[in-house]
Structure formats: structure tokens, C-alpha cells
Design an enzyme around this catalytic site. Structure first.
Site, PDB file in Angstrom:
ATOM      1  N   GLY A 198       0.844  -1.191   0.000  1.00 33.72           N
ATOM      2  CA  GLY A 198       0.000   0.000   0.000  1.00 33.72           C
ATOM      3  C   GLY A 198       0.881   1.243   0.000  1.00 33.72           C
ATOM      4  O   GLY A 198       1.500   1.535  -1.016  1.00 33.72           O
ATOM      5  N   SER A 257       6.644  -4.417  -1.883  1.00 32.08           N
ATOM      6  CA  SER A 257       6.185  -3.101  -2.311  1.00 32.08           C
ATOM      7  C   SER A 257       6.344  -2.117  -1.148  1.00 32.08           C
ATOM      8  O   SER A 257       7.436  -1.996  -0.604  1.00 32.08           O
ATOM      9  CB  SER A 257       4.739  -3.206  -2.811  1.00 32.08           C
ATOM     10  OG  SER A 257       4.345  -2.047  -3.486  1.00 32.08           O
ATOM     11  N   TRP A 258       5.269  -1.412  -0.736  1.00 36.36           N
ATOM     12  CA  TRP A 258       5.380  -0.584   0.465  1.00 36.36           C
ATOM     13  C   TRP A 258       5.852  -1.419   1.651  1.00 36.36           C
ATOM     14  O   TRP A 258       6.558  -0.922   2.523  1.00 36.36           O
ATOM     15  CB  TRP A 258       4.041   0.090   0.794  1.00 36.36           C
ATOM     16  CG  TRP A 258       3.913   0.425   2.249  1.00 36.36           C
ATOM     17  CD1 TRP A 258       3.158  -0.227   3.181  1.00 36.36           C
ATOM     18  CD2 TRP A 258       4.617   1.464   2.959  1.00 36.36           C
ATOM     19  NE1 TRP A 258       3.336   0.345   4.429  1.00 36.36           N
ATOM     20  CE2 TRP A 258       4.224   1.382   4.322  1.00 36.36           C
ATOM     21  CE3 TRP A 258       5.532   2.455   2.582  1.00 36.36           C
ATOM     22  CZ2 TRP A 258       4.711   2.243   5.297  1.00 36.36           C
ATOM     23  CZ3 TRP A 258       6.027   3.309   3.556  1.00 36.36           C
ATOM     24  CH2 TRP A 258       5.617   3.204   4.894  1.00 36.36           C
ATOM     25  N   ASP A 295       8.625  -4.243 -13.458  1.00 46.34           N
ATOM     26  CA  ASP A 295       7.877  -3.672 -12.340  1.00 46.34           C
ATOM     27  C   ASP A 295       7.669  -2.193 -12.635  1.00 46.34           C
ATOM     28  O   ASP A 295       8.617  -1.420 -12.687  1.00 46.34           O
ATOM     29  CB  ASP A 295       8.696  -3.866 -11.053  1.00 46.34           C
ATOM     30  CG  ASP A 295       7.950  -3.438  -9.807  1.00 46.34           C
ATOM     31  OD1 ASP A 295       7.171  -2.469  -9.877  1.00 46.34           O
ATOM     32  OD2 ASP A 295       8.163  -4.071  -8.753  1.00 46.34           O
ATOM     33  N   HIS A 318       5.072  -6.332 -11.041  1.00 43.49           N
ATOM     34  CA  HIS A 318       5.270  -5.956  -9.643  1.00 43.49           C
ATOM     35  C   HIS A 318       4.638  -6.935  -8.646  1.00 43.49           C
ATOM     36  O   HIS A 318       5.211  -7.212  -7.598  1.00 43.49           O
ATOM     37  CB  HIS A 318       4.677  -4.556  -9.426  1.00 43.49           C
ATOM     38  CG  HIS A 318       4.718  -4.061  -8.023  1.00 43.49           C
ATOM     39  ND1 HIS A 318       5.901  -3.726  -7.393  1.00 43.49           N
ATOM     40  CD2 HIS A 318       3.734  -3.819  -7.111  1.00 43.49           C
ATOM     41  CE1 HIS A 318       5.645  -3.303  -6.155  1.00 43.49           C
ATOM     42  NE2 HIS A 318       4.335  -3.358  -5.964  1.00 43.49           N
TER      43      HIS A 318
END
Length: 319
Positions: A47, A114-115, A269, A297
Site C-alpha cells: 500500500g 512493495s510498500w 515492475d 510488480h
């Protein structure tokens, strides 16, 4: 598709779940899956604002891991929903420590994509003595250059059709700063405009994280409740640069010395350019980098998932 690719472990229910009052009015939902007392690990979702999903439990061998998963402040089953108050990177780093103490372990494997990779790096660079290994996917260093690439000019050139839909809620006069224009709508009092902006923001991400269209992955991003928390929290973090100095996570990678790691990154990505994974691997010699050809990604991309499962398996019997 090459044969012999690893995939998710079978579906599993948590053996324990609950909530933790972390202060500031926030109550965080957590769950544990696998085998109580086995190798401890914590899963950090993406996120910011993405929340955990049942499939995330399946990234670990349930017989060899005791995995804690949690919804970060304001999203998933944590409350209050979509709240931006007292919701920063450093609040989340402190929450991870509270959860570790609650679980009663001295150190644990930290897994983030990711985050989640951003948060994992922030946590590991702050508390390196608490990290047994790091498994990172889709490395995001949350620099100004990365934010501009995804929300202003860069990915817009690769996905012009989807970019046009991302532009649509924003008048032409405001498009020179898309993050700020969205921020005004996501934090405004017009509920209809807020939901419309949240869906457009979320779908831009949901539809650009896989190499080929993957409705099973992207459809969730268009659901009202999910989109509202995802867009509001993500935009809030990104408007504030994650409360990091620009380039801080790469600069401080020296603090990871001695922590074994695996970095898995798709060649194509879009949100998180592969250059960042490459630079991180150079700054952190204890990490093995897998640059996956033919992958975007999302962790669901076959080559990415293969290397993630290999990594958790490889570290499973490490003391």
C-alpha cells in the site's frame, strides 16, 4: 512457462487472532498462522493501506513457521477505518515492535513487498538486532524520483489508456501535481468526490502492477471500502515522503550488515523501477538479488512467487 515453479502453500486458517490497542486511538488487527513456537516471522503488506489477505499466510511453510500478519493502521480490520491521524512510517515501525513483544520473540524474519519492503527496511535499519532475515519483493525506497515516475511522468507513457482514467477526476489546471490534486479530494468533505478519487487512484495501481491484465488482482482495488483506505492512506504517506529523508533507506543500508536477505524484483515492475533493487543489493552485500524476467510488480507473478517461496523455505531451518 518453465516447469518446476514453486507456488503458494495450501490454504490455511490462523491458529490465533486478535487486536492490539497501539495508542493514538488505533486498534490493530493481527493473526498468527502456521505452527505455534516454530520459526517466527512477520508479514508486512503493501500500500500503504492495502491490508492482509488469506493468500499471504501461504507464503510460508506452515509446519516450519509461526507467522504474524497484521493490518497496518487504518486499513483492513484495523480501526478506525481509513484514518490518517497518528499514521506515519514511524508509528508503524513502533507497532511492529509492540507486536514482536506481544508474540514474545527476540528476533524474527521480516517479509515485505512493495510498500511492505519500504516498511521492512525502515524497521530493520532502526532495529537490526531484531531481524533474523529480510525477504523483500518489489523494492520501493520511497524517493521523490520514484513518486514522480509513477504519479506524474513515466509510467504514464507506458499505460496511456489507464493514465487517462487516472487524470479524469482532476481538472487540467491541477494536473501539474497529481498527488496534491488527489490529496485535496481524498481528504475533502464531498463523499462522492472522495470515493470517485479513491477508486481512480486505487485502480491506477491495481491495473499497472502485473505484466499482463489480471482481474483477480486488480478488481479488489475498485471496491469502495478497500479503495478508500488504500487511496487515502497511500496518498497521505506519499505526500509526506514517508516521513523519510530523500534517499534515507539506501543511505542507511549499511545498518543491514550481517542480516541475510533475499530481494525479488520483476524486470518490468512499473510502480517500483528495478534500479532501486539493484542499488540496494549493491549497498547490502548480505542479500541475494533475483531480477525476474517476464514479471511485473505483484507477488502473484509466477517467477516472483517462485523465488519468494524458495527464500522462505531456505531460511526456514535457520536458527
Amino acid at each position: 512457462m518453465m516447469s518446476g515453479l514453486r507456488s503458494l502453500y495450501p490454504e490455511i486458517e490462523p491458529f490465533e487472532h486478535g487486536t492490539l490497542d497501539v495508542g493514538d486511538g488505533h486498534v490493530v488487527y493481527w493473526e498468527r498462522a502456521g505452527t505455534r513456537g516454530a520459526k517466527p516471522a512477520v508479514f508486512l503488506h503493501g500500500g500503504p493501506g492495502g491490508g492482509i489477505a488469506p493468500a499471504h499466510r501461504r507464503l510460508f511453510d506452515p509446519e516450519r513457521y509461526d507467522v504474524l500478519l497484521f493490518d497496518q493502521r487504518g486499513c483492513g480490520r484495523s480501526t478506525p477505518h481509513a484514518s490518517l491521524e497518528a499514521n506515519t512510517t514511524w508509528h508503524l515501525v513502533a507497532d511492529i515492535e509492540r507486536l514482536r513483544t506481544m508474540m514474545g520473540v527476540g528476533k524474527w524474519q521480516v517479509f515485505g513487498g512493495s510498500w511492505g519492503s519500504t516498511l521492512a527496511l525502515a524497521y530493520a535499519e532502526t532495529h537490526p538486532e531484531r531481524v533474523s532475515e529480510l525477504v523483500l519483493r518489489g523494492v520501493y525506497l520511497l524517493t521523490r524520483a520514484e513518486l514522480s515516475w509513477y504519479y506524474q511522468f513515466g509510467v504514464s507513457e507506458i499505460f496511456p489508456d489507464k493514465w487517462e482514467r487516472f487524470l479524469a477526476p482532476i481538472p487540467a489546471a491541477e494536473r501539474s501535481d497529481m498527488m496534491a490534486a488527489y490529496h485535496r479530494r481524498l481528504t475533502g468533505t464531498d463523499r462522492a468526490a472522495q470515493i470517485a478519487a479513491a477508486k481512480a487512484w486505487s485502480l491506477w495501481e491495481g491495473e499497472t502492477i502485473t505484466l499482463l491484465p489480471e482481474p483477480a488482482t486488480s478488481d479488489r482495488f475498485g471496491e469502495d471500502d478497500f479503495a478508500l483506505a488504500f487511496a487515502r492512506i497511500e496518498n497521505h504517506f506519499f505526500m509526506n515522503g514517508g516521513w523519510l529523508e530523500d534517499g534515507q533507506l539506501l543511505r542507511d543500508a549499511r545498518r543491514l550488515a550481517g542480516i541475510p536477505g533475499v530481494i525479488v524484483h520483476g524486470r518490468y515492475d512499473m510502480p517500483c523501477p528495478a534500479k532501486n533493487a539493484w542499488e540496494l543489493a549493491k549497498a547490502w552485500p548480505d542479500a541475494a538479488l533475483h531480477l525476474v524476467e517476464g514479471a511485473g510488480h505483484a507477488y502473484s507473478q509466477p517467477g516472483i512467487l517462485h523465488h519468494l517461496i524458495e527464500a522462505t523455505d531456505r531460511f526456514a531451518d535457520r536458527p
